[in-house]
Design an enzyme around this catalytic site. Structure first.
Site, short mmCIF file in Angstrom:
data_model
loop_
_atom_site.label_atom_id
_atom_site.label_comp_id
_atom_site.label_asym_id
_atom_site.label_seq_id
_atom_site.Cartn_x
_atom_site.Cartn_y
_atom_site.Cartn_z
CB ALA A 172 -0.95 0.01 1.20
CG ASP A 173 3.70 4.26 1.97
OD1 ASP A 173 3.84 4.94 0.93
OD2 ASP A 173 4.11 4.64 3.08
CG LEU A 174 6.91 0.00 -3.78
CD1 LEU A 174 7.63 -0.91 -2.79
CD2 LEU A 174 6.61 -0.74 -5.06
#
Length: 244
Positions: A172-174
């Site tokens: 979700a937060d690369l």
């Protein structure tokens, strides 16, 4: 999945519920998730910008990391570190622990989950996660602040991302702080799967993942006088990703 859950255990102590791997830790107590206690054994270190922080500490001869889930933005003013939800099985800590467990069974390069905590407060909860520390690594962002990555490393980063996408794992937060490098061994890892999930349908989320990482790298470059990143680096990453 039954095999991957064989060491999953759950203990409840008052309003705290602890999910843990019985093969890695014995009789986890609430004190294990006390930030102040952990700080007595190690310095606090930031692993990601914005929400949350991690504390490195030792317990039962293991190098561990304790992450407390912390809200950001306006919701932090209203709720602090509390999240809405009465079912710990749906809490952020339990869900990330189980996703990490599943990825470890798939032999993906992620931290090993040890224990997750969910403290219920009526319709709210507070959450913590403990994983094993990955030794001799640095975030991609911190590495690029100091020196360049060669083309082989950039391709390795792309190939690593491809492994997760082929396994249908959505991060979700690369961003550049959630990718870890071991420059000497050439290993690449991914961390912080809060709100991550398994996605079997569609392909657009994979493109969005890559675009998010690219925005992160460009943001670091714009905010720092020296940040070793350019378009050729991104092209090398994509080459590694497309080769798989």
């Amino acid at each position: 999945m039954a095999e991957s859950l064989k060491n999953e255990s759950l203990v409840s102590i008052g309003n705290r519920h602890i999910l843990y791997d019985a093969s890695l830790i014995e009789h986890p107590r609430p004190e294990l998730f006390d930030i102040n206690t952990a700080k007595q054994h190690a310095d606090e270190q930031s692993l990601a910008e914005g929400r949350g922080h991690a504390v490195f500490f030792k317990h039962q001869q293991q190098d561990l990391i304790l992450k407390h889930y912390q809200r950001g933005g306006r919701m932090a003013v209203l709720l602090g570190d509390k999240y809405i939800g009465a079912d710990c099985n749906r809490s952020r800590s339990f869900r990330e622990w189980r996703l990490l467990k599943q990825m470890c069974e798939m032999e993906l390069p992620v931290p090993t989950p040890v224990a997750a905590s969910c403290i219920k407060h009526g319709m709210f909860y507070r959450a913590d996660l403990i994983t094993r520390q990955i030794n001799d690594v640095v975030t991609l962002a911190d590495h690029l602040l100091q020196t360049e990555c060669d083309e082989i490393t950039w391709r390795a980063v792309g190939a690593c991302i491809r492994k997760f996408h082929e396994a249908s794992i959505y991060h979700a937060d690369l961003n550049a702080r959630n990718i870890l490098l071991n420059p000497d061994a050439g290993n690449v890892y991914m961390i912080d799967f809060d709100k991550g999930s398994v996605r079997y349908l569609g392909e657009s989320w994979k493109e969005s993942n890559l675009a998010r990482l690219q925005r992160s790298l460009l943001k670091f470059k714009s905010l720092n006088a020296v940040f070793h990143y350019n378009q050729d680096n991104w092209n090398a990453l994509l080459e590694g990703y497309n080769r798989g």
